[in-house]
Design a protein around this motif. Structure first.
Motif, PDB file in Angstrom:
ATOM      1  N   PHE A 148     -81.740 -76.893  72.239  1.00 23.19           N
ATOM      2  CA  PHE A 148     -82.164 -75.738  71.452  1.00 23.19           C
ATOM      3  C   PHE A 148     -81.659 -75.909  70.021  1.00 23.19           C
ATOM      4  CE2 PHE A 148     -81.356 -74.266  75.797  1.00 23.19           C
ATOM      5  CZ  PHE A 148     -82.569 -73.684  76.133  1.00 23.19           C
ATOM      6  N   CYS A 149     -82.356 -75.266  69.086  1.00 19.79           N
ATOM      7  CA  CYS A 149     -81.904 -75.181  67.701  1.00 19.79           C
ATOM      8  C   CYS A 149     -81.775 -73.708  67.353  1.00 19.79           C
ATOM      9  CB  CYS A 149     -82.887 -75.867  66.756  1.00 19.79           C
ATOM     10  SG  CYS A 149     -82.356 -75.853  65.029  1.00 19.79           S
ATOM     11  N   MET A 150     -80.588 -73.305  66.912  1.00 19.37           N
ATOM     12  CA  MET A 150     -80.283 -71.894  66.691  1.00 19.37           C
ATOM     13  C   MET A 150     -79.993 -71.633  65.217  1.00 19.37           C
ATOM     14  SD  MET A 150     -80.404 -70.871  69.878  1.00 19.37           S
ATOM     15  CE  MET A 150     -79.635 -69.251  69.835  1.00 19.37           C
ATOM     16  N   ASP A 151     -80.088 -70.366  64.818  1.00 17.54           N
ATOM     17  CA  ASP A 151     -79.718 -69.997  63.448  1.00 17.54           C
ATOM     18  C   ASP A 151     -78.633 -68.929  63.415  1.00 17.54           C
ATOM     19  OD1 ASP A 151     -81.062 -67.741  64.225  1.00 17.54           O
ATOM     20  OD2 ASP A 151     -82.573 -67.805  62.631  1.00 17.54           O
ATOM     21  N   ASN A 152     -78.023 -68.637  64.589  1.00 23.57           N
ATOM     22  CA  ASN A 152     -76.944 -67.655  64.669  1.00 23.57           C
ATOM     23  C   ASN A 152     -75.803 -68.256  65.478  1.00 23.57           C
ATOM     24  OD1 ASN A 152     -75.513 -65.341  66.289  1.00 23.57           O
ATOM     25  ND2 ASN A 152     -76.389 -64.348  64.480  1.00 23.57           N
ATOM     26  N   ASP A 153     -74.620 -68.328  64.873  1.00 22.45           N
ATOM     27  CA  ASP A 153     -73.490 -68.996  65.509  1.00 22.45           C
ATOM     28  C   ASP A 153     -73.121 -68.365  66.847  1.00 22.45           C
ATOM     29  OD1 ASP A 153     -73.217 -70.758  63.353  1.00 22.45           O
ATOM     30  OD2 ASP A 153     -71.947 -69.360  62.254  1.00 22.45           O
ATOM     31  N   TYR A 154     -73.023 -67.044  66.873  1.00 18.53           N
ATOM     32  CA  TYR A 154     -72.567 -66.388  68.096  1.00 18.53           C
ATOM     33  C   TYR A 154     -73.641 -66.408  69.185  1.00 18.53           C
ATOM     34  CZ  TYR A 154     -68.340 -65.043  65.709  1.00 18.53           C
ATOM     35  OH  TYR A 154     -67.138 -65.094  65.051  1.00 18.53           O
ATOM     36  N   ALA A 155     -74.894 -66.424  68.801  1.00 13.85           N
ATOM     37  CA  ALA A 155     -75.961 -66.592  69.793  1.00 13.85           C
ATOM     38  C   ALA A 155     -75.869 -67.975  70.421  1.00 13.85           C
ATOM     39  CB  ALA A 155     -77.325 -66.392  69.135  1.00 13.85           C
ATOM     40  N   ALA A 156     -75.545 -68.984  69.594  1.00 14.40           N
ATOM     41  CA  ALA A 156     -75.375 -70.346  70.116  1.00 14.40           C
ATOM     42  C   ALA A 156     -74.191 -70.402  71.076  1.00 14.40           C
ATOM     43  CB  ALA A 156     -75.188 -71.323  68.966  1.00 14.40           C
ATOM     44  N   MET A 157     -73.092 -69.721  70.739  1.00 14.12           N
ATOM     45  CA  MET A 157     -71.939 -69.692  71.637  1.00 14.12           C
ATOM     46  C   MET A 157     -72.307 -69.049  72.974  1.00 14.12           C
ATOM     47  SD  MET A 157     -68.842 -68.593  69.081  1.00 14.12           S
ATOM     48  CE  MET A 157     -68.642 -69.376  67.481  1.00 14.12           C
ATOM     49  N   ALA A 158     -73.132 -68.005  72.924  1.00  8.25           N
ATOM     50  CA  ALA A 158     -73.574 -67.354  74.161  1.00  8.25           C
ATOM     51  C   ALA A 158     -74.383 -68.323  75.015  1.00  8.25           C
ATOM     52  CB  ALA A 158     -74.396 -66.107  73.824  1.00  8.25           C
ATOM     53  N   MET A 159     -75.207 -69.133  74.377  1.00  8.14           N
ATOM     54  CA  MET A 159     -75.996 -70.140  75.103  1.00  8.14           C
ATOM     55  C   MET A 159     -75.069 -71.159  75.768  1.00  8.14           C
ATOM     56  SD  MET A 159     -79.381 -69.579  74.339  1.00  8.14           S
ATOM     57  CE  MET A 159     -80.380 -71.009  73.976  1.00  8.14           C
ATOM     58  N   VAL A 160     -74.039 -71.577  75.026  1.00 10.46           N
ATOM     59  CA  VAL A 160     -73.076 -72.526  75.594  1.00 10.46           C
ATOM     60  C   VAL A 160     -72.376 -71.898  76.797  1.00 10.46           C
ATOM     61  CG1 VAL A 160     -70.945 -73.807  75.175  1.00 10.46           C
ATOM     62  CG2 VAL A 160     -72.713 -73.737  73.411  1.00 10.46           C
ATOM     63  N   SER A 161     -72.003 -70.627  76.677  1.00 13.83           N
ATOM     64  CA  SER A 161     -71.277 -69.960  77.764  1.00 13.83           C
ATOM     65  C   SER A 161     -72.103 -69.897  79.046  1.00 13.83           C
ATOM     66  CB  SER A 161     -70.861 -68.548  77.334  1.00 13.83           C
ATOM     67  OG  SER A 161     -71.972 -67.670  77.282  1.00 13.83           O
ATOM     68  N   LYS A 162     -73.428 -70.006  78.923  1.00 18.80           N
ATOM     69  CA  LYS A 162     -74.308 -69.988  80.094  1.00 18.80           C
ATOM     70  C   LYS A 162     -74.649 -71.402  80.574  1.00 18.80           C
ATOM     71  CE  LYS A 162     -74.583 -65.522  80.150  1.00 18.80           C
ATOM     72  NZ  LYS A 162     -73.858 -64.769  81.208  1.00 18.80           N
ATOM     73  N   GLY A 163     -73.974 -72.393  80.022  1.00 18.11           N
ATOM     74  CA  GLY A 163     -74.149 -73.760  80.497  1.00 18.11           C
ATOM     75  C   GLY A 163     -75.398 -74.452  80.007  1.00 18.11           C
ATOM     76  N   LEU A 164     -75.959 -73.997  78.878  1.00 19.81           N
ATOM     77  CA  LEU A 164     -77.219 -74.554  78.387  1.00 19.81           C
ATOM     78  C   LEU A 164     -77.025 -75.731  77.440  1.00 19.81           C
ATOM     79  CD1 LEU A 164     -79.093 -71.184  77.813  1.00 19.81           C
ATOM     80  CD2 LEU A 164     -79.436 -72.824  79.670  1.00 19.81           C
ATOM     81  N   GLY A 165     -75.792 -76.092  77.161  1.00 15.51           N
ATOM     82  CA  GLY A 165     -75.527 -77.223  76.276  1.00 15.51           C
ATOM     83  C   GLY A 165     -74.162 -77.079  75.631  1.00 15.51           C
ATOM     84  N   TYR A 166     -73.819 -78.052  74.790  1.00 14.31           N
ATOM     85  CA  TYR A 166     -72.584 -77.953  74.023  1.00 14.31           C
ATOM     86  C   TYR A 166     -72.917 -77.823  72.545  1.00 14.31           C
ATOM     87  CZ  TYR A 166     -72.768 -82.820  72.273  1.00 14.31           C
ATOM     88  OH  TYR A 166     -73.123 -83.982  71.624  1.00 14.31           O
ATOM     89  N   CYS A 167     -71.975 -77.290  71.773  1.00 11.70           N
ATOM     90  CA  CYS A 167     -72.135 -77.125  70.330  1.00 11.70           C
ATOM     91  C   CYS A 167     -70.974 -77.803  69.614  1.00 11.70           C
ATOM     92  CB  CYS A 167     -72.149 -75.648  69.938  1.00 11.70           C
ATOM     93  SG  CYS A 167     -73.767 -74.875  69.929  1.00 11.70           S
ATOM     94  N   ILE A 168     -71.148 -78.004  68.324  1.00  7.44           N
ATOM     95  CA  ILE A 168     -70.045 -78.451  67.473  1.00  7.44           C
ATOM     96  C   ILE A 168     -69.858 -77.399  66.385  1.00  7.44           C
ATOM     97  CG2 ILE A 168     -69.190 -80.233  65.906  1.00  7.44           C
ATOM     98  CD1 ILE A 168     -70.925 -82.247  67.405  1.00  7.44           C
ATOM     99  N   PHE A 169     -68.635 -76.858  66.313  1.00  3.31           N
ATOM    100  CA  PHE A 169     -68.341 -75.812  65.346  1.00  3.31           C
ATOM    101  C   PHE A 169     -67.035 -76.113  64.625  1.00  3.31           C
ATOM    102  CE2 PHE A 169     -71.047 -72.772  67.911  1.00  3.31           C
ATOM    103  CZ  PHE A 169     -71.958 -72.540  66.891  1.00  3.31           C
ATOM    104  N   PRO A 170     -66.860 -75.562  63.424  1.00  3.08           N
ATOM    105  CA  PRO A 170     -65.587 -75.709  62.724  1.00  3.08           C
ATOM    106  C   PRO A 170     -64.512 -74.839  63.366  1.00  3.08           C
ATOM    107  CG  PRO A 170     -67.049 -74.286  61.484  1.00  3.08           C
ATOM    108  CD  PRO A 170     -67.863 -74.842  62.619  1.00  3.08           C
TER     109      PRO A 170
END
Length: 298
Positions: A217-239
């Protein structure tokens, strides 16, 4: 061109309607319409296309837009200089920010700044794209800004903090119990990218190793991306800064080859910027030195 009102012109563009521009500026809608009509009469051009759901720039308006942004900058600079010559500590500083510092830094910086300069107004403009942020400072659209990558233009820029980039995974991820996320496995798991990864230093982690991420997925909201990660949909890279006090159960893993980036603040010129802008930059640097361990190293 005495009837050209740069502030009204730019606010209409930002809001997309005369009514919203009137609300933002404290005018009546009729007043905004009169000003825009006067500008069109003065220039002999149709600057906006009136549509059912609002207004948008005409072709002629788009051509004039860069010049009107410059006019707005120099009008604000003139007002600021007049205030300074009168010995008044007032004026406006327009500052470009991005999410992580707007949450963790800006409230503290503004509290300290406003305590000493209560009559200086700070306008915050959010922009995650570092390339666009640099252009905003260069054009005078903002007085100063925060940057996440190396600045390519001739700006006066100061480093504030060097921060780690971390991989975030859900608790059930195969790497969740590891001490580090192996760089060699960047492409082995579904990845959730952010819209501005190309301009925040994160895409370079993949690019420098010739890895094509398995982008789910490609997201434009950091916390929405974190929610996706929390559901096991992938990993993210954040500062690291953004990951303070996150509302999700996630594992934050440093890479086995540390990945870091530098947050900077800059303006077009410290010699020619307003005293208010200069003071804001000085207060920001001091606040970061006082409140972050890394900031004390600069």
């Amino acid at each position: 061109m005495d009837r050209v009102n740069a502030t009204v012109f730019l606010t209409v563009i930002e809001t997309g309607s005369f009514r919203k521009a009137a609300d933002a500026l404290g005018y009546t809608q009729a007043g905004i319409s009169y000003i825009i009509n006067s500008m069109e009469e003065q220039t002999g051009l149709s600057l906006f296309l009136r549509e059912r759901d609002g207004v948008r720039l005409s072709r002629e308006g788009e051509i004039l837009l860069p010049l009107i942004k410059q006019l707005d900058h120099w009008e604000r600079r003139l007002r600021q200089t007049v205030d300074e010559l009168n010995g008044l500590e007032k004026g406006t500083v327009r500052v470009q920010i991005f999410d992580s510092i707007s949450i963790h830094w800006i409230p503290g910086i503004l509290r300290k700044f406003r305590d000493d300069f209560p009559h200086i107004q700070i306008e915050l403009i959010s922009e995650e794209d570092s390339v666009r942020a640099e252009q905003m400072v260069l054009s005078g659209e903002v007085d100063c800004g925060f940057f996440l990558t190396d600045v390519t233009s001739k700006l006066d820029v100061y480093p504030l903090l060097e921060e780690n980039l971390l991989a975030i995974v859900p608790p059930e991820h195969p790497l969740a119990d590891r001490a580090f996320f192996p760089i060699a496995q960047l492409g082995d798991y579904p990845f959730i990218s952010m819209k501005y990864d190309d301009n925040t230093g994160i895409s370079n982690i993949f690019r420098s190793r010739g890895v094509v991420p398995d982008t789910a997925f490609c997201m434009d909201n950091d916390y929405a991306a974190m929610a996706m990660v929390s559901k096991g949909l992938g990993y993210c890279i954040f500062p690291e800064l953004l990951l303070q006090d996150i509302p999700y159960e996630l594992h934050c893993l440093p890479f086995d080859e540390p990945q870091r980036r530098t947050i900077r603040i800059g303006t077009r010129s410290m010699k020619t910027c307003s005293n208010a802008c200069r003071k804001f930059i000085e207060y920001t640097r001091e606040w970061v030195r006082e409140h972050t361990a890394e900031g004390r190293d600069w």
